[in-house]
Structure formats: C-alpha cells, structure tokens
Write an enzyme that holds these catalytic residues in place. Structure first.
Site, short mmCIF file in Angstrom:
data_model
loop_
_atom_site.label_atom_id
_atom_site.label_comp_id
_atom_site.label_asym_id
_atom_site.label_seq_id
_atom_site.Cartn_x
_atom_site.Cartn_y
_atom_site.Cartn_z
N HIS A 190 0.98 -1.26 -0.02
CA HIS A 190 0.03 0.04 -0.08
C HIS A 190 0.76 1.10 0.00
O HIS A 190 0.46 2.05 -0.59
CB HIS A 190 -0.91 0.05 1.15
CG HIS A 190 -1.98 -0.90 1.05
ND1 HIS A 190 -3.50 -0.38 1.32
CD2 HIS A 190 -2.22 -2.20 0.65
CE1 HIS A 190 -4.20 -1.46 0.97
NE2 HIS A 190 -3.39 -2.62 0.75
N ASN A 202 -7.56 1.98 2.92
CA ASN A 202 -6.62 1.82 3.94
C ASN A 202 -7.18 1.72 5.12
O ASN A 202 -6.85 0.64 6.13
CB ASN A 202 -5.48 2.76 3.99
CG ASN A 202 -4.52 2.90 2.56
OD1 ASN A 202 -4.65 1.54 2.15
ND2 ASN A 202 -3.89 3.93 2.52
N HIS A 231 -1.25 -13.42 -0.88
CA HIS A 231 -2.40 -13.56 -0.22
C HIS A 231 -2.39 -15.21 0.31
O HIS A 231 -3.68 -15.46 0.82
CB HIS A 231 -3.49 -13.42 -1.30
CG HIS A 231 -4.00 -11.88 -1.29
ND1 HIS A 231 -5.00 -11.39 -2.39
CD2 HIS A 231 -3.52 -10.96 -0.70
CE1 HIS A 231 -5.10 -10.15 -2.22
NE2 HIS A 231 -4.14 -9.78 -1.34
#
Length: 286
Positions: A21, A49, A148
């Site tokens: 991010h 976020n 992930h």
C-alpha cells in the site's frame, strides 16, 4: 520482526500489505506511515486503507531501536521494505536482496490512495491497468497476488463474492459447499459482520506457499479480484500463470522475489531529491 511473527503469524501479512500500500502511492517512500496533522492529510484514513492496514507499531518499534543505535541513517521507507522481506521469510517464503537508499517523503496523498490501490471487487482489466501504471507487468501482478497465501480478509470485502458467483466458479461438490457454508456463517448477507475476518488461504493460512493458487484452481478464491485471475474471460495470460505457480513452488518463489524487488524500486522522484530520514515514522522532521 522475528518476535512479532512468532507471537502472531498474522503480523507477517500486516507488514507485507503495508509495504504494498505504501509503494502504490507516491512510490516506496513511507508516506503510508504518516499520521494526520493540522498541515498534512495522511493516507491511513483513505477507504482502501482505513480498515485493512495494521502493523504501524511494529515499524515504530524497529525505528526506535535503530534511532537509538544509529540515528538519522535508516529511512522508514527502507525499514518497511526490509521488514516485508523478513516477514515473508519468517513464514516460510523466499529470500531476496533488498536494495536500500530510499528517502522518506514529506508528503502523502489521500486521493492517490483511493485511486491507485486495487480493491477486492475490482475487475481484472482495471487491476492490470493499475499494475502497469506502476511499471509492473501482468506476471508481477499474478506473482504478488500470491502474498494472499497469508493474511485475512474482512467480510465487507468478500460478502459480494460468497453471495454472488462463488458457487459458479467452485462447482457443486461437498467440500466447496461446506467451505461456502462456513464463510456465510462468518459473513452474513445483511446486517452486522463487516469486520469479521477469515483467511484468504484456508488450507495453510500461516505458511507462505503456493496453496493460494490451488484455491483459485478450485474456484474458491475468497476475493473476487483474486478469483478473476483464473476465472475471468479476459484472463488468458493470468490463468496460465496461476496454473504454473500452482504446479511449481520454485517458479512462484523466484518470480515473487523478483517482483518484490520491482515493487520496492517504485520511486517517488520528489522524495528522491528532497526527501529525508524521519526521526519518527509518523511525522515529518521539524
């Protein structure tokens, strides 16, 4: 990092996500770490976020330790990049050399945080365009999605998936039906539960491996954006890559390492020239 990951393996995913991010907004410049002040609007409260990022205090602890021993030398951006690498290693993932020398930004961008970061319900072509904009290829995108294999997702981000096309992609079989029923018990169709969480890899959630790609082959990707890599009609290239990484852990690890170096090398030209080494990662130096 070792103590943090041993105490809670989820901390590894928190740091990797924080790094991602950060780099997708103004480059890897530590802007994600800045708190809001009277004069600066940070990125932490952006919709992409606000409910998905944790791990700030881990970076604070590392920075405090470094500042006490070698003040003004190691930037917060470098700390976050190295910590992400170490986090992956500590849960069984690959090693890669991390180029250093990043400077910390004196700015942040709330708007770019909303615009640049992929979302859980975004279509494949849109996500590809966001990666290409950062100088990352489709191959990088599929490999980085493999992160992930660790970490959790909020009900808010997978509700539409499990009450939408999950059955269509997974097929009707007892194991998939059981998994879907469990997901629906965690994430009700309506009402509360937005912040309920479950693992994105339900087989080995605390181990960095290629199990995530096997989940996609079964049509059981938790996030719509993940399953699109294999099931989208536009995913001719991405489908082949998912199959390859599912078959070959070494190929996945090698590409993931290379792609993480590329991610970490996304630069903020302004910070490169006028950046600083923050004393406190949450605030610019005064």
């Amino acid at each position: 990092m070792e103590c943090q990951v041993l105490s809670d393996p989820r901390n590894a995913a928190f740091i990797v996500r924080l790094h991602f991010h950060d780099c997708f907004v103004q480059g890897c410049d530590g802007s994600i770490l800045l708190d809001d002040t009277i004069n600066l609007q940070g990125e932490k409260k952006a919709s992409t976020n606000v409910n998905s990022l944790k791990g700030y205090r881990i970076i604070d602890r590392i920075k405090n330790k470094l500042e006490s021993e070698c003040p003004g030398i190691v930037s917060c951006a470098d700390i976050l990049t190295i910590a992400a690498r170490d986090a992956v290693i500590l849960v069984g993932g690959p090693y890669w050399d991390v180029p250093v020398g990043r400077k910390d930004s004196k700015t942040a961008s709330y708007d770019l945080a909303r615009e640049n970061l992929p979302t859980a319900d975004e279509g494949l072509l849109s996500i590809i365009s966001k990666f290409l904009y950062q100088g990352l290829s489709v191959t990088d995108m599929v490999a980085l999605a493999g992160a992930h294999t660790i970490g959790m997702a909020r009900c808010h981000n997978f509700r539409a998936r499990i009450y939408g096309d999950f059955e269509a992609t997974s097929g009707k079989n007892p194991l998939s039906d059981s998994y879907l029923s469990n997901l629906k018990s965690i994430c009700p169709a309506t009402g509360s539960g937005d912040n309920n969480i479950t693992a994105m890899d339900n087989v080995t959630p605390n181990l960095f491996d290629n199990s995530f790609y096997h989940t996609l082959l079964r049509g059981e990707g938790l996030l719509s954006s993940d399953q699109e890599l294999y099931s989208s009609v536009f995913g001719i290239e991405t489908k082949k890559l998912v199959q390859r990484y599912a078959e070959d852990t070494v190929a996945f690890f090698n590409q993931f390492s290379d792609s993480m170096v590329k991610l970490g090398n996304i630069t903020n030209s302004d910070s490169f020239i006028s950046g600083e080494v923050r004393k406190n990662c949450r605030f610019i130096n005064t």
